[in-house]
Design an enzyme around this catalytic site. Structure first.
Site, mmCIF file in Angstrom:
data_model
loop_
_atom_site.group_PDB
_atom_site.id
_atom_site.type_symbol
_atom_site.label_atom_id
_atom_site.label_comp_id
_atom_site.label_asym_id
_atom_site.label_seq_id
_atom_site.Cartn_x
_atom_site.Cartn_y
_atom_site.Cartn_z
ATOM 1 N N GLU A 187 0.800 -1.223 0.000
ATOM 2 C CA GLU A 187 0.000 0.000 0.000
ATOM 3 C C GLU A 187 0.841 1.287 0.000
ATOM 4 O OE1 GLU A 187 -3.021 -0.095 3.008
ATOM 5 O OE2 GLU A 187 -3.898 -1.934 2.241
ATOM 6 N N GLU A 390 -5.074 -8.640 0.789
ATOM 7 C CA GLU A 390 -5.706 -8.318 2.079
ATOM 8 C C GLU A 390 -7.189 -8.101 1.875
ATOM 9 O OE1 GLU A 390 -4.198 -5.020 4.411
ATOM 10 O OE2 GLU A 390 -2.130 -5.637 4.028
HETATM 11 C C1 FCB Z 1 -4.378 -2.086 5.515
HETATM 12 C C2 FCB Z 1 -2.982 -2.357 6.015
HETATM 13 C C3 FCB Z 1 -2.920 -3.385 7.108
HETATM 14 C C4 FCB Z 1 -4.071 -3.254 8.076
HETATM 15 C C5 FCB Z 1 -5.383 -3.194 7.342
HETATM 16 C C6 FCB Z 1 -6.595 -3.102 8.242
HETATM 17 O O1 FCB Z 1 -4.435 -0.799 4.993
HETATM 18 O O2 FCB Z 1 -2.163 -2.800 4.959
HETATM 19 O O3 FCB Z 1 -1.689 -3.281 7.738
HETATM 20 O O4 FCB Z 1 -3.875 -2.182 8.878
HETATM 21 O O5 FCB Z 1 -5.385 -2.099 6.474
#
Ligand code: FCB
Length: 487
Positions: A187, A390
């Site tokens: 990110e 994620e």
């Molecule tokens: C993302 C991050 C991760 C976590 C999630 C909830 O943006 O990559 O580390 O904090 O959100």
């Protein structure tokens, strides 16, 4: 016996079996069923084995930056409990695990030779994972820049990209014999814009021009890092980057709202997709931000070719869509609020909370956003496989007196989002895996320990781990290599 055979064998069973077959959503063979974590959020052991401070240690030590003054100094103590954590993964049946390597453990000052003790931790972890049949996916950078590099300028400084490439080379050399899947950055949007524009993340600076400089140097770092990894990894290694792409929706079809959505898409998505996948910044982005940074000075000859180093798949992190309209200057609460906008060149865009259910982060739940994102990436880059690096939800989890954590909301969330992934696969998109965020409850950045995202509950005072109902649900999905059709 297949369902068809069952029908022939027993005329009373077929209806139920056929219905069950029809209602079952099978994933492709070899699909990666994983979960994800990051170093600073779970490891703890902040001062052990030569690790130095990262920008997050410093940020946590600055009063008022993190909820209740929480820090990652101990976190989920994974640095000492990794064996137990790998056993939890094995019991869940995960066949993949995404973790990040702490740059300040490997290269404490952000330059110079690698610290073997730091690398040894990851060697042990990876060996244990491999023994448990779990494919490791290592992310090189999940936001923990060595503080020494921030002290001389951080990501707005060009040289940080080269420092990252050197770190990638050292780490690839040390672990390339056992790690086959590598992600350069996690990110970069958050690193650049929450770190240097809104300042709600480390290092907490608030300068829109610096944030754009950081974004460019992260693009460059990704490309140089990917090239460095290619030099030292076996040819079979798979490289990716994990982007938190924003599924941007205009509140209405009015031209001003569509224009607001265009701006957010430019500085939220295309600022990374462009250089990394096409070797170009889009003219509208350069125009939107021309008053904040001198792009001609920032982008040197060769930078964009470097940023576009080939990758094997694109990691997508998705949680919630963004609904925007023109004007109003409503704060972007989904990204930590704050008085400074994380959207350089689009500061006046208003953010809206769509109706419907919210997570404990107050993020709206909408799995169609994931489907739309995957489709968009596939449409623009049909040959590039994607992996969901994620996805998950924070809930108000608690452990009952019987020792159970009944997180039915999280189960519904996972089910819906895996359903969206399955739809994309059915439509022909090569999605190679899904990584639930997160394996463990952990340090949720500026929210400290107040938000729980884990499949496994962590009682932080005792460090006792309890798999939640969602962990059991996920384990069953993995065993069956599929999910039931959504209700
Ligand atoms: C993302 C991050 C991760 C976590 C999630 C909830 O943006 O990559 O580390 O904090 O959100």
């Amino acid at each position: 016996m297949t369902f068809v055979q069952a029908r022939q064998a027993d005329p009373s069973a077929p209806v139920a079996d056929a219905a069950a077959a029809e209602d079952f959503r099978r994933f492709p063979e070899g699909f990666l069923w994983g979960s994800a974590t990051s170093a600073y959020q779970i490891e703890g052991a902040a001062n052990e084995d030569g690790r130095s401070a990262s920008i997050w240690d410093t940020f946590c030590g600055t009063p008022g930056k993190v909820h209740r003054g929480d820090t990652g100094a101990v976190a989920a103590d994974h640095y000492h409990r990794w064996r137990e954590d790998v056993a939890l993964m094995r019991d869940m049946g995960l066949n993949a695990y995404r973790f990040s390597i702490a740059w300040p453990r490997v290269q404490p000052t952000g330059r110079g030779p690698a610290v073997e003790r730091g690398l040894d931790f990851y060697r042990r972890l990876v060996d244990d994972l491999l023994e448990a049949g779990i494919t490791p996916l290592a992310t090189l950078y999940h936001w923990d820049l060595p503080q020494d590099l921030e002290d001389i300028g951080g990501w707005p400084r060009r040289d940080t990209a080269q420092r990252f490439a050197d770190y990638a080379l050292l780490t690839g050399r040390a672990l390339g014999d056992r790690v086959s899947h590598w992600t350069t950055l996690n990110e970069p949007w958050c690193s650049a814009f929450l770190g240097y524009a809104s300042g709600v993340h480390a290092p907490g600076r608030t300068d829109a021009g610096d944030a754009l400089r950081a974004a460019h140097h992260l693009n460059l770092a990704h490309g140089l890092g990917a090239a460095a990894l290619r030099d030292v990894l076996p040819r079979t290694a798979r490289l990716s980057v994990a982007l938190n792409l924003h599924q941007v929706r205009a509140l209405t079809g009015e031209p001003e709202d569509l224009e607001a959505a265009r701006r957010i898409d430019a500085v939220g998505n295309r600022i990374f997709l462009g250089p990394m996948l096409r070797g170009a910044y889009d003219p509208d982005l350069l125009q939107d931000t021309a008053h904040l940074v001198d792009w001609d000075d920032l982008v040197r000859p060769g930078d964009l070719e470097a940023a576009a180093a080939p990758i094997d798949e694109l990691g997508i992190n998705y949680y919630t869509p963004a609904v925007v309209s023109a004007g109003g200057g409503v704060r972007d609460d989904a990204h930590g609020g704050g008085d400074h906008s994380p959207w350089p060149g689009a500061e006046d865009v208003a953010f809206h909370q769509p109706p419907g259910e919210l997570t404990a982060m107050r993020w709206s739940i909408d799995a169609t956003g994931l489907r739309d994102l995957i489709d968009r990436v596939h449409q623009d880059h049909p040959d590039l496989p994607v992996v969901i690096t994620e996805n998950g939800m924070a809930c108000e989890d608690y452990r009952s007196p019987e020792g159970e954590v009944n997180d039915t909301d999280r189960i519904a969330y996972l089910h819906q989002h895996l359903g969206a992934v399955h739809q994309a696969i059915e439509a022909g998109v090569p999605v190679s895996g899904y990584f639930a965020w997160s394996l463990l409850d952990n340090f949720e950045w500026a929210y400290g320990y107040a938000k729980r995202f884990g499949l496994v509950y962590v009682d932080f005072p005792s460090q006792c781990r309890t798999p939640k109902a969602s962990a059991h649900w996920y384990a069953r999905a993995i065993r069956r290599n599929g999910i039931d059709r959504l209700p």
